[in-house]
Design a protein around this motif. Structure first.
Motif, short mmCIF file in Angstrom:
data_model
loop_
_atom_site.label_atom_id
_atom_site.label_comp_id
_atom_site.label_asym_id
_atom_site.label_seq_id
_atom_site.Cartn_x
_atom_site.Cartn_y
_atom_site.Cartn_z
N ALA A 138 0.82 -1.21 0.00
CA ALA A 138 0.00 0.00 0.00
C ALA A 138 0.85 1.25 0.00
N ALA A 139 1.93 1.23 0.78
CA ALA A 139 2.80 2.41 0.87
C ALA A 139 3.47 2.72 -0.46
N MET A 140 3.87 1.67 -1.17
CA MET A 140 4.62 1.86 -2.41
C MET A 140 3.75 1.79 -3.66
N ALA A 141 2.43 1.76 -3.48
CA ALA A 141 1.53 1.62 -4.62
C ALA A 141 1.55 2.80 -5.58
N PRO A 142 1.59 4.06 -5.09
CA PRO A 142 1.59 5.19 -6.03
C PRO A 142 2.86 5.23 -6.87
N ALA A 143 2.74 5.90 -8.00
CA ALA A 143 3.91 6.02 -8.89
C ALA A 143 4.98 6.93 -8.28
N ASP A 144 4.57 7.81 -7.37
CA ASP A 144 5.50 8.77 -6.76
C ASP A 144 5.37 8.75 -5.24
N PRO A 145 5.86 7.68 -4.57
CA PRO A 145 5.75 7.61 -3.11
C PRO A 145 6.39 8.81 -2.44
N SER A 146 5.74 9.28 -1.37
CA SER A 146 6.25 10.41 -0.62
C SER A 146 7.25 9.92 0.43
N PRO A 147 8.02 10.82 1.06
CA PRO A 147 8.92 10.41 2.15
C PRO A 147 8.19 9.68 3.27
N GLN A 148 6.96 10.13 3.58
CA GLN A 148 6.17 9.44 4.60
C GLN A 148 5.82 8.03 4.16
N ASP A 149 5.55 7.85 2.87
CA ASP A 149 5.24 6.51 2.36
C ASP A 149 6.43 5.58 2.54
N TYR A 150 7.64 6.07 2.26
CA TYR A 150 8.84 5.26 2.44
C TYR A 150 9.03 4.90 3.92
N LYS A 151 8.71 5.83 4.78
CA LYS A 151 8.85 5.60 6.22
C LYS A 151 7.89 4.50 6.67
N VAL A 152 6.65 4.55 6.19
CA VAL A 152 5.67 3.53 6.54
C VAL A 152 6.13 2.16 6.03
N ALA A 153 6.63 2.12 4.81
CA ALA A 153 7.12 0.86 4.25
C ALA A 153 8.27 0.30 5.09
N ALA A 154 9.16 1.16 5.55
CA ALA A 154 10.29 0.72 6.37
C ALA A 154 9.80 0.15 7.70
N ASN A 155 8.83 0.80 8.32
CA ASN A 155 8.27 0.31 9.59
C ASN A 155 7.60 -1.05 9.40
N ALA A 156 6.89 -1.20 8.29
CA ALA A 156 6.21 -2.47 8.01
C ALA A 156 7.22 -3.58 7.76
N THR A 157 8.30 -3.27 7.07
CA THR A 157 9.35 -4.25 6.83
C THR A 157 9.98 -4.70 8.14
N LYS A 158 10.19 -3.76 9.04
CA LYS A 158 10.73 -4.09 10.36
C LYS A 158 9.77 -5.01 11.12
N MET A 159 8.47 -4.71 11.01
CA MET A 159 7.46 -5.54 11.67
C MET A 159 7.48 -6.96 11.11
N GLU A 160 7.70 -7.09 9.80
CA GLU A 160 7.77 -8.43 9.19
C GLU A 160 8.99 -9.19 9.70
N PHE A 161 10.15 -8.53 9.81
CA PHE A 161 11.35 -9.19 10.31
C PHE A 161 11.15 -9.69 11.74
N GLU A 162 10.52 -8.86 12.55
CA GLU A 162 10.27 -9.25 13.94
C GLU A 162 9.32 -10.46 14.00
N ALA A 163 8.31 -10.46 13.14
CA ALA A 163 7.37 -11.58 13.11
C ALA A 163 8.07 -12.86 12.65
#
Length: 233
Positions: A138-163
């Protein structure tokens, strides 16, 4: 926990009058300059009248029309950006909200938007991993992700690693429990065999004694018969 996926494009109108830019004071001695300036203003006014258009019931000059086109383009980009977040976010994404700017035609145009998305963990590590992957999508879906979008994607990736780490830990614990369970079963089986062995020993002893008794009796009977026969002859 909710984090906003957003798009922001700030649009500023910069209007400055010729009077404030050039000053209000006029040199009365320079009549030729004044006349030339008046001629330029008249020509500019005529050009502006030719370039004006009626848009949404408002008369706009060329500069305002250009501003309006830019606002309309931003509005389309912002709404497409947030729609992409929502489509990819599925049930984890909330409703989009927008910040609007009034255009020169008195209409409101979206210049910033946000879609909340839930950083929700699942009941199991596997569910958490699935949620994290959907959040990244969802965070990376737009053609032009914003800095906030990249931040959300990074947090979600961290959550996946922890899981994933939690899932590995659970599997290791389950394997250890299974190993201990098998060990206990093996020990119980050995104890049963040992017990059965001890229980069978008295029977074997009795059997040996009985066989010895029978053998002894047979030998004695055989001997007595031999003596008897000897006497009879």
């Amino acid at each position: 926990m909710q984090i906003g996926l957003n798009y922001s494009s700030y649009y500023h109108f910069n209007h400055s009058s010729n009077d404030s830019k050039n000053g209000n004071s006029i040199d009365l001695k320079d009549n030729d300059s004044i006349d030339a300036k008046n001629d330029d203003d008249t020509s500019s006014s005529e050009n502006n009248q030719q370039d004006t258009q009626m848009i949404n019931g408002v008369k706009l000059d060329a500069k305002q029309i250009q501003q309006l086109r830019e606002l309309q383009n931003i509005d389309r980009n912002v709404k497409a950006h947030e729609a992409a977040h929502q489509a990819a976010g599925g049930g984890l994404a909330g409703a989009a909200s927008f910040t609007y700017t009034r255009g020169p035609d008195n209409q409101m145009y979206a210049t910033a938007g946000e879609v909340p998305i839930s950083m929700q963990k699942g009941n199991t590590p596997e569910e958490t991993i699935a949620n994290a992957r959907q959040i990244v999508a969802a965070a990376m879906a737009p053609a032009d992700p914003s800095p906030q979008d990249y931040k959300v994607a990074a947090n979600a990736t961290k959550m996946e690693f922890e899981a994933r780490a939690e899932a590995m830990k659970i599997k290791a614990e389950e394997a250890k429990e299974k190993e201990e369970e098998n060990k206990e079963k093996t020990e119980e089986s050995d104890n049963v065999d040992s017990k059965n062995s001890k229980q069978s020993s008295p029977d074997e002893t009795a059997d040996k004694k009985f066989k010895k008794f029978v053998a002894t009796t047979y030998q004695q009977n055989s001997k007595n018969n031999y003596i008897h026969f000897s006497i009879a002859s």
